[in-house]
Design an enzyme around this catalytic site. Sequence first.
Site, PDB file in Angstrom:
ATOM      1  N   ALA A   1      42.829  39.458  34.425  1.00  0.00           N
ATOM      2  CA  ALA A   1      43.187  40.624  33.445  1.00  0.00           C
ATOM      3  C   ALA A   1      42.429  40.175  32.171  1.00  0.00           C
ATOM      4  CB  ALA A   1      44.524  40.587  33.300  1.00  0.00           C
TER       5      ALA A   1
ATOM      6  N   GLU B   1      55.654  47.431  69.342  1.00  0.00           N
ATOM      7  CA  GLU B   1      55.782  47.910  70.892  1.00  0.00           C
ATOM      8  C   GLU B   1      57.250  47.694  71.097  1.00  0.00           C
ATOM      9  OE1 GLU B   1      51.744  46.301  70.652  1.00  0.00           O
ATOM     10  OE2 GLU B   1      53.544  45.788  69.420  1.00  0.00           O
TER      11      GLU B   1
ATOM     12  N   GLU C   1      43.886  33.421  40.952  1.00  0.00           N
ATOM     13  CA  GLU C   1      44.318  33.934  39.626  1.00  0.00           C
ATOM     14  C   GLU C   1      44.028  33.297  38.442  1.00  0.00           C
ATOM     15  OE1 GLU C   1      48.297  35.573  39.064  1.00  0.00           O
ATOM     16  OE2 GLU C   1      48.407  36.335  40.971  1.00  0.00           O
TER      17      GLU C   1
ATOM     18  N   ASP D   1      49.323  27.756  31.020  1.00  0.00           N
ATOM     19  CA  ASP D   1      50.350  28.892  31.176  1.00  0.00           C
ATOM     20  C   ASP D   1      51.617  28.445  31.721  1.00  0.00           C
ATOM     21  OD1 ASP D   1      48.251  30.196  30.064  1.00  0.00           O
ATOM     22  OD2 ASP D   1      47.533  31.037  31.834  1.00  0.00           O
TER      23      ASP D   1
ATOM     24  N   TRP E   1      50.351  39.292  26.488  1.00  0.00           N
ATOM     25  CA  TRP E   1      50.118  39.872  27.605  1.00  0.00           C
ATOM     26  C   TRP E   1      48.793  40.683  27.345  1.00  0.00           C
ATOM     27  CZ3 TRP E   1      51.975  38.066  31.804  1.00  0.00           C
ATOM     28  CH2 TRP E   1      53.304  37.635  31.883  1.00  0.00           C
TER      29      TRP E   1
END
Length: 374
Positions: free
Chosen positions: A159, A57, A299, A205, A175
């Site tokens: 995944a 605004e 994740e 990881d 992957w």
Amino acid sequence: MATMDPNDERFMRRCLELARCGYGQVNPNPMVGAVIVKEGVVLAEGYHARFGGDHAEIEVLKKAGSEAMDATLYVNLEPCNHFGKTPPCAAAIIRAGIRRVVYAAADPNPDVTGNGNRTLKNNGIEVTTGVLHDEAVQLNEQFFFAMRSKLPFVILKAAMTLDGYIADVRSKSKWITGADARNYVQEVRSGIDAVLVGAKTVTVDNPRLTVHDRQEKQPYRIVLDGALNTPLQSRVYSDKFRNRTIVIYCEKSKKPRKIVQLEKKGVNVLSYKGTNDVLPLRRILRDLRKQKINSILVEGGGTVFREFLQQKLFAKALFFISPKFIGGGKPVISGINKSLQHAFHLENVSSKMFGEDVLIEGYSPLYKEYMNKE
């Protein structure tokens, strides 16, 4: 609700388009766009561009200047009427001489709800509400959910292969999905306040958990490490964003030297009472919400997913499925054996292709519980 003008939806849709320009830059604030119109002609457009900067605004009022007198202001969220990082927008609207204000949804922030509307009306401004209401709420679902539930908007993201594994028997996961899916995850990360993982994910990881093409405005990295077993040399404790890392551990874990070492690195270390190294998730989430962490992307890994599922503490799920079979490895969820009758069920499910990978997206009953409230 005041009478709608035939053009109200058109200009409100433009507000929503403008609001999206603030994606990933304004959180934990909502995305807001604004348009000033007089006699059907657009005088100014703007949006909330960054956290701590001018609200939408104020941006359009500055652009319109004296031409704003007797014009109509469109905005997708109720103008605020309180001092926060910036002065109240309602007062600026009144000073500018705006004749009519049209907004899509009431602000769920208890400091705002109804106050902006009331202030504008009390100063003789015509107010129309509810134009493209559902679209406006959907755009800022994280903000609305967090304000109503007092919990962060938690997204479970995984995944996996077609046979349900997130890593092979050697714990390798790079992957499972292709580049298109991974790029989309980066986009999702850029729009949330924090990324959360368990201790095993950090240990095995060694992820960065960052938005890769950014030098600033990184999400917090939250590590659930009840026993404080994660390596000190992990990237989340050693990179230049380590002051954005939060380690949460069980109070009974007696590792004062490890705690001091983490704190010397600039890592935030928080303790909670837990049982068998299982942390009290609901309390943790409420405390994170108090620190203005409105959204969290979870994740992994499988044990962390299990806890969020069992405690029903997630709002949304994003599961990528790759057309691969590996026959064994780390399952997407560990240690849950539900019957079909009692299975966790998502609602408003949709799917989308990213290269060869399929994204299944859906919402939990917790989302419905709070997002159906007004």
